[in-house]
Design an enzyme around this catalytic site. Structure first.
Site, PDB file in Angstrom:
ATOM      1  CG  ASP A  25      74.795  56.320  74.373  1.00  0.00           C
ATOM      2  OD1 ASP A  25      74.850  55.125  74.717  1.00  0.00           O
ATOM      3  OD2 ASP A  25      74.051  57.142  74.918  1.00  0.00           O
ATOM      4  CE  LYS A 130      73.558  55.186  77.577  1.00  0.00           C
ATOM      5  NZ  LYS A 130      72.764  56.357  77.220  1.00  0.00           N
ATOM      6  CB  CYS A 163      74.828  59.495  77.424  1.00  0.00           C
ATOM      7  SG  CYS A 163      73.129  59.719  76.866  1.00  0.00           S
TER       8      CYS A 163
HETATM    9  N1  TIU Z   1      74.128  59.803  74.323  1.00  0.00           N
HETATM   10  C1  TIU Z   1      73.723  61.028  74.677  1.00  0.00           C
HETATM   11  O1  TIU Z   1      74.491  61.824  75.181  1.00  0.00           O
HETATM   12  N2  TIU Z   1      72.403  61.370  74.400  1.00  0.00           N
HETATM   13  C2  TIU Z   1      71.990  62.648  74.143  1.00  0.00           C
HETATM   14  O2  TIU Z   1      70.804  62.884  73.933  1.00  0.00           O
HETATM   15  N3  TIU Z   1      72.953  63.602  74.116  1.00  0.00           N
HETATM   16  C3  TIU Z   1      72.802  64.923  73.764  1.00  0.00           C
HETATM   17  O3  TIU Z   1      73.764  65.669  73.924  1.00  0.00           O
HETATM   18  N4  TIU Z   1      71.648  65.364  73.300  1.00  0.00           N
END
Ligand code: TIU
Length: 220
Positions: A25, A130, A163
Site C-alpha cells: 500500500d 485488496k 495492513c
Molecule cells: N494500508 C493500511 O495500513 N491501511 C490503513 O487504513 N492504515 C491505517 O493505519 N489507517
C-alpha cells in the site's frame, strides 16, 4: 542458492527463486495529503520518510530476481466490495468514496489510489488490489504465489500495524516464511510500529522475522 540474513529472533534463510518482495500500500492515498490517511486524521508526513529505503529494497529485489508484488488498498467505484462497517468507520467529514483533492478516496483508478511514482510497478510485477487490510483476503494473491512456487515473503510498506501486520499474519497462517524489513515500514503512530516489530519476532518468531535493510543487503 541460499541466502542467510542476520535477523530477529534468528537468522532468516531464503532462496531467491522462491522469494517475493511484498510492498504493502505505498499509495498516494496514504503518503500524500488529501487521501485516506489524512481523512482519518493522520499526519501523512510520518510515512514519506521510508520511501528511499523502500526504493533501495525494491531495486535489490529486482536485481536479485525475486518476484515483486505491490498491493493497493482500494474499492470498486460502486463500493460493492466495501462492507458497511468499513464504510461507516473513520471520520464523518471524509469517508471512503468521498471526493477529495486526489479524486475519490480509496477508490480504484483514482489518482490518489495509485502507487507513488518513485515505486511504480514494472511489467511482470504483480499488482494486487485488496478491499481489506490483509493482502490475501478477497484477492488472488495466494494463487499467484502458489503458481510461482513462492515460499518466502519479504514485507515492506504502510502502515506497519494495520495492513502490513494483517498481511504478514495472513501469510504466516498460510505457511509462508516472512521477513519484515524494519526501516522499510512506517506508521502514523510510531509507537505502534515499534510494538508491531517487537511482537512479530517475539516468542521465537511467532509471526516471523524482522531485520533492517542493511542486514538484507549484507547477506550472502
Ligand atoms: N494500508 C493500511 O495500513 N491501511 C490503513 O487504513 N492504515 C491505517 O493505519 N489507517
Amino acid at each position: 542458492m541460499t541466502t542467510i540474513v542476520r535477523a530477529k529472533p534468528a537468522p532468516f534463510t531464503f532462496d531467491a527463486r522462491h522469494t517475493a518482495l511484498v510492498i504493502i500500500d505505498m499509495q498516494r492515498d496514504f503518503i500524500e495529503p488529501g487521501g485516506f490517511g489524512e481523512a482519518l486524521g493522520n499526519d501523512v508526513s510520518l510515512l514519506s520518510g521510508i520511501v528511499p529505503t523502500v526504493a533501495r529494497l525494491l531495486a535489490h529485489a529486482r536485481s536479485a530476481g525475486w518476484q515483486v508484488v505491490h498491493t493497493r488498498e482500494s474499492h470498486a467505484p460502486d463500493l460493492s466490495d466495501c462492507p458497511p462497517a468499513k464504510l461507516l468507520r473513520g471520520t464523518p467529514n471524509a469517508r471512503i468514496g468521498d471526493e477529495g483533492p486526489m479524486g475519490r478516496i480509496l477508490i480504484r483508478g483514482e489518482p490518489g489510489n495509485a502507487i507513488i511514482d518513485s515505486l511504480r510497478p514494472l511489467d511482470g510485477e504483480l499488482v494486487i488490489d485488496k478491499p481489506g487490510k490483509g493482502a490475501f483476503y478477497a484477492t488472488r494473491l495466494g494463487e499467484e504465489l502458489a503458481m510461482r512456487d513462492i515460499t518466502h515473503l519479504v514485507f515492506a510498506g504502510v502502515t506497519t500495524e494495520v495492513c502490513v501486520q494483517t498481511s504478514m499474519r495472513e501469510a504466516n497462517d498460510r505457511g509462508y516464511e516472512c521477513l519484515l524489513i524494519e526501516d522499510a515500514t512506517a506508521s502514523y503512530i510510531p509507537a505502534f510500529r515499534e510494538a508491531t516489530i517487537a511482537m512479530i519476532h517475539s516468542q521465537g518468531g511467532i509471526i516471523g522475522w524482522t531485520a533492517p535493510l542493511d542486514a538484507l543487503l549484507e547477506a550472502h
